[in-house]
Design an enzyme around this catalytic site. Structure first.
Site, PDB file in Angstrom:
ATOM      1  N   LYS A 131       0.842  -1.192   0.000  1.00 15.49           N
ATOM      2  CA  LYS A 131       0.000   0.000   0.000  1.00 15.49           C
ATOM      3  C   LYS A 131       0.880   1.244   0.000  1.00 15.49           C
ATOM      4  CE  LYS A 131      -3.997   2.022   2.423  1.00 15.49           C
ATOM      5  NZ  LYS A 131      -4.942   1.863   3.556  1.00 15.49           N
ATOM      6  N   SER A 179      -9.779   1.942   2.536  1.00 15.98           N
ATOM      7  CA  SER A 179      -8.925   2.666   1.626  1.00 15.98           C
ATOM      8  C   SER A 179      -7.832   1.808   0.982  1.00 15.98           C
ATOM      9  CB  SER A 179      -8.270   3.831   2.360  1.00 15.98           C
ATOM     10  OG  SER A 179      -7.382   3.346   3.367  1.00 15.98           O
ATOM     11  N   SER A 187     -10.555  -0.255   6.648  1.00 18.62           N
ATOM     12  CA  SER A 187      -9.810  -0.210   5.391  1.00 18.62           C
ATOM     13  C   SER A 187      -9.106  -1.509   5.003  1.00 18.62           C
ATOM     14  CB  SER A 187      -8.768   0.916   5.442  1.00 18.62           C
ATOM     15  OG  SER A 187      -9.400   2.165   5.394  1.00 18.62           O
TER      16      SER A 187
END
Length: 549
Positions: free
Chosen positions: A147, A226, A250
């Site tokens: 990420k 996210s 997330s």
């Protein structure tokens, strides 16, 4: 082998005291001195494997699984445990595995838009180097998606934002060091995410980018956020597994949306050092994987004490997660590793919707496993009030505080998410303190009232356990008639990741939802680039403020 789950002997009062101290630390700047959490055996912690050192827990026998025939035929179908079996046996090289993923990225990334940056040359070079190095366990030569809020030395780390558009950190995040240097994994690239970890992946101006791998031609389908890009990369077979962060769902939300197993550990289990922050008391790094075994392998590498992050210090030892995620049998019959009371909240299975029917079937499967007991549990007193938006919003000042210098100079740097950051700056100190007290009251009632009846509990949403820093795991339990995944979440006691993994591993031993993969999307034209997703879908500032983690 563990004789009891890690949550069995945790001093719950000590965990409550630590939570209170963490809340105070967030208000005064987040410094050292958090109370240790003792176990029943009197052990506060065991010496952690230093970041970057070889972790022998990654080489336990249960970390290797003989591959399914269909996975042997297509290396991108392999789980971590299956790929590890082939690599250790000399039947697959890290380079061949990386090349297989890069081929899919080349063909399908213009549609999926899972990555901000693909490190193709760097990954191939690393794979060739791993072939010459001593075997480092189950992650040796495994390609991962990282990420884009995790620091990667010399590689852009943007958090999908204007503020960090040109940022190249000088070092890796501790979690990346543990995965790559310590575990031998290979970073394939940095994944798309909600700007500054707020919503589903968009540009900083709100234009939707990453699609759900199950509906790649329909960007309106929510892929979860996210950690959107990591989820799409793993679901779409562009990476074997990947990293995410969770402040308000997330990891579990994109895992549920895309048929993955996502594990959000207890606060502090994984160091946050080198990860762009969102909330000092609620950020949790963790893996998004294809099944419980892979999630256990990832967390085994990521977890451990870090001198650079006081939130990771003074904790009980990391349990034997890989063994916990290995199904156990007695006389050939599947059973839970530990007898477990699975708490069901009111109305969890109510109704006749596709989700309700999937939940009913899921609980029936669990109930049939030896050692599982399904129990109805009450909601703690004033649950709706204590988990509602009024108290949940105390996270906003924590989110705003590290970014105050930017707010004072140029609001345009926050793009479409600026409303949420301003809300945090305007929330009063009295509201913040009241919210922190409410958090401690909620924690006390969850530990004393809810977990008095059960060992793990079904969740209808991630936020309450995110507020409290308790572990939870999202995993698939079915599909809608339209072919979209249906997922669920289990929450556990502090540091009880092993018990959560044991329940999910047993469930996945008698179901095949986690083995199903989305069909490949139509290949985009070679010249399509980022234009492969139809233009026009954009989140407004109001939508971003409502959806922000």
């Amino acid at each position: 082998m563990s004789t009891a789950p890690a949550d069995h002997g945790v001093d719950r009062r000590a965990f409550l005291a630590r939570t209170a101290a963490l809340a105070t630390a967030s208000a005064v700047g987040g410094v050292v001195g958090l109370p240790a959490v003792a176990s029943a055996a009197g052990t506060t912690r065991t010496p952690a494997v230093p970041a970057g050192r070889y972790n022998p827990a990654l080489a336990v026998p249960n970390a290797y699984v003989k591959p399914r025939p269909e996975a042997v035929a297509d290396p991108t179908e392999l789980t971590i445990a299956e790929a590890a079996w082939l690599i250790r046996a000399g039947k697959l090289t890290p380079e061949k595995l990386v090349e297989a993923y890069l081929a899919r990225i080349s063909r399908y990334e213009p549609t999926y838009q899972a990555f901000n940056l693909v490190l193709a040359d760097q990954a191939v070079k690393a794979a060739r180097a791993m072939a010459r190095k001593p075997h480092r366990g189950a992650l040796h030569g495994i390609p991962l998606a990282i990420k884009d809020n995790y620091y990667t030395a010399g590689v852009p780390t943007t958090a999908n934002s204007y503020l960090f558009a040109d940022f190249r950190p000088p070092y890796d995040a501790t979690a990346v060091t543990r995965l790559v240097t310590g575990g031998g994994a290979i970073a394939l690239g940095k994944t798309q995410m909600g700007p500054l970890a707020t919503t589903r992946a968009t540009t900083p101006s709100g234009v939707v980018t990453t699609v759900n791998a199950w509906t790649p031609t329909n960007p309106a389908t929510d892929p979860g956020g996210s950690s959107t890009g990591t989820a799409t990369a793993v679901a779409g077979r562009l990476a074997t597994s990947g990293t995410g962060t969770q402040t308000g769902g997330s990891i579990t939300a994109p895992s549920n949306a895309q048929n993955l197993t996502g594990l959000k550990p207890t606060m502090g289990r994984v160091s946050l050092h080198g990860i762009i922050p969102l909330s000092y008391t609620r950020d949790h790094p963790g893996p998004l994987a294809r099944d419980a075994k892979d999630a256990a392998i990832m967390l085994t590498a990521m977890a451990g004490e870090d001198p650079a992050d006081p939130r990771s210090q003074g904790l009980p030892e990391v349990p034997e997660l890989i063994d916990a995620a290995t199904p156990t049998y007695q006389a050939g019959k599947l059973k839970l590793r530990w007898k477990t009371r699975i708490g069901v909240l009111p109305d969890f299975t109510a109704g006749t919707s596709e989700t309700a029917l999937a939940r009913q079937a899921y609980l029936a499967k669990l109930a049939a496993i030896t050692g599982a007991t399904i129990v109805d549990v009450p909601l703690p007193d004033e649950w709706d009030l204590l988990t509602g938006s009024a108290f949940n919003n105390v996270r906003l000042p924590e989110r705003t505080e590290p970014f105050l210098p930017y707010l004072r100079t140029d609001l345009r740097g926050f793009g479409v998410s600026v409303t949420g950051w301003l809300q945090g700056a305007l929330l009063g100190g009295g509201e913040f303190i009241t919210g922190q007290r409410a958090k401690l009251l909620l924690m006390e009632r969850v530990l004393d009232q809810l977990f008095a009846h059960c060992d793990v509990v079904v969740q209808t949403g991630p936020v309450p356990f995110d507020i409290l820093g308790l572990p939870e795991i999202g995993f698939p339990i079915g599909f809608t008639g339209a072919g979209l995944p249906i997922g669920t979440i289990l929450g556990g006691l502090p540091y009880g990741e092993d018990r959560l993994l044991s329940v999910v591993a047993a469930y996945q031993a008698v179901t095949d939802w986690h083995l199903r993969r989305p069909a490949d999307p139509p290949a985009a034209p070679a010249t399509a680039g980022r234009s492969a997703v139809p233009a026009g879908l954009r989140l407004s500032a109001e939508e971003v403020a409502r959806l922000s983690q």
